[in-house]
Design an enzyme around this catalytic site. Structure first.
Site, PDB file in Angstrom:
ATOM      1  N   ASP A 133      30.409  -4.203 -15.678  1.00 63.05           N
ATOM      2  CA  ASP A 133      29.769  -3.792 -16.931  1.00 63.05           C
ATOM      3  C   ASP A 133      28.813  -4.878 -17.435  1.00 63.05           C
ATOM      4  O   ASP A 133      29.218  -6.023 -17.619  1.00 63.05           O
ATOM      5  CB  ASP A 133      30.825  -3.531 -18.004  1.00 63.05           C
ATOM      6  CG  ASP A 133      31.807  -2.449 -17.603  1.00 63.05           C
ATOM      7  OD1 ASP A 133      31.526  -1.279 -17.860  1.00 63.05           O
ATOM      8  OD2 ASP A 133      32.854  -2.799 -17.014  1.00 63.05           O
ATOM      9  N   ASP A 156      27.525 -11.597 -16.462  1.00 63.38           N
ATOM     10  CA  ASP A 156      26.700 -11.519 -17.670  1.00 63.38           C
ATOM     11  C   ASP A 156      27.366 -12.121 -18.883  1.00 63.38           C
ATOM     12  O   ASP A 156      26.798 -12.061 -19.977  1.00 63.38           O
ATOM     13  CB  ASP A 156      26.355 -10.055 -17.979  1.00 63.38           C
ATOM     14  CG  ASP A 156      27.556  -9.297 -18.533  1.00 63.38           C
ATOM     15  OD1 ASP A 156      27.489  -8.829 -19.687  1.00 63.38           O
ATOM     16  OD2 ASP A 156      28.566  -9.179 -17.825  1.00 63.38           O
ATOM     17  N   ASP A 158      30.335  -9.091 -11.415  1.00 62.49           N
ATOM     18  CA  ASP A 158      30.911  -8.373 -12.544  1.00 62.49           C
ATOM     19  C   ASP A 158      30.330  -6.960 -12.530  1.00 62.49           C
ATOM     20  O   ASP A 158      29.303  -6.704 -11.892  1.00 62.49           O
ATOM     21  CB  ASP A 158      30.561  -9.105 -13.837  1.00 62.49           C
ATOM     22  CG  ASP A 158      30.976  -8.337 -15.068  1.00 62.49           C
ATOM     23  OD1 ASP A 158      32.173  -8.029 -15.182  1.00 62.49           O
ATOM     24  OD2 ASP A 158      30.103  -8.027 -15.894  1.00 62.49           O
TER      25      ASP A 158
END
Length: 238
Positions: A13, A178, A11
């Site tokens: 961001d 995240d 991922d």
């Protein structure tokens, strides 16, 4: 010990780069230009995950006390999105930074022959700008953005395309993210998934989403490269 993965998908961001501050700046730049109230950093953090278009929809819905579906159907939304796009392009790289050990880990993994992919729900034009702002684009073999396909995370199409592109098997492919969206994406694609505890995840602890591992930072990946077992540095989820 030999490295257990031939392919890793990341991922963007909240995993590779802390981008929330400049995203909030761009959102508030847009709201101010539209004559609307601004939002807080914490609100923006909670809206991150489904792409910047959806984030802007949530912000507009919040400040105008309007249902998100009404904002989506607004004939004037495209113009508002264009305003945001101009502000975000200017803000990219101004208040974002790589998380600890990210660059050195990616360099080491590439040197070891591991294929690296970014898989994000951020729209492609913004993904490219953010990666270039931090000189990150050359470190990846493939970039999959939220508008690369007709579907985005948690749909596993990007995983399937990556496996096909690099001839990797699911048991030797890892997803690192995240958020609960990343965990769901990995599960839908049949991959192991490690999670970072410092990201956004809509304000919820990432351990609650039950990744295979919660690791403190990217050094856990390079520890595997050197044969050092990182078990004492990571939190095991139930």
């Amino acid at each position: 010990m030999s490295f257990p993965y031939d392919l890793i998908l990341f991922d963007l961001d909240g995993t590779l780069i802390e981008t929330a501050p400049e995203i909030a700046d761009a959102v508030n730049d847009t709201l101010k230009q539209l004559g609307l109230p601004t939002v807080t950093q914490q609100q923006v953090n909670h809206w991150i995950g489904h792409g910047t278009r959806e984030l802007l929809i949530q912000a507009l819905a919040f400040v105008t006390h309007t249902p998100a579906d009404t904002v989506r159907r607004d004939p004037g939304f495209a113009e508002k999105e264009a305003v945001f796009g101009g502000h975000y392009q200017k803000r990219c790289g101004t208040r974002s930074h790589l998380y600890p050990h990210v660059r050195e880990a990616l360099v080491a993994l590439r040197s070891a022959g591991v294929k690296l992919v970014v898989m994000t729900n951020k729209e492609g034009r913004y993904t490219e700008t953010v990666l270039n702002a931090h000189q990150m684009a050359p470190l990846f073999d493939l970039v999959i953005s939220g508008d690369t396909f007709a579907v985005k995370k948690p749909n596993p199409m990007g995983i399937d395309e990556s496996l096909k592109r690099f001839g990797a098997t699911r048991d030797r492919t890892l997803f690192v993210g995240d958020s609960s969206i990343d965990i769901a994406t990995a599960r839908n694609g049949g991959l192991a998934v490690w999670a970072m505890p410092y990201g956004y995840n809509m304000g919820e602890p990432i351990a609650a989403s039950q990744p295979d591992r919660v690791i403190p930072d990217f050094s856990a990946l390079t520890s595997l490269l050197t044969g050092f077992e990182p078990g004492h540095r990571e939190q095991q989820t139930p």
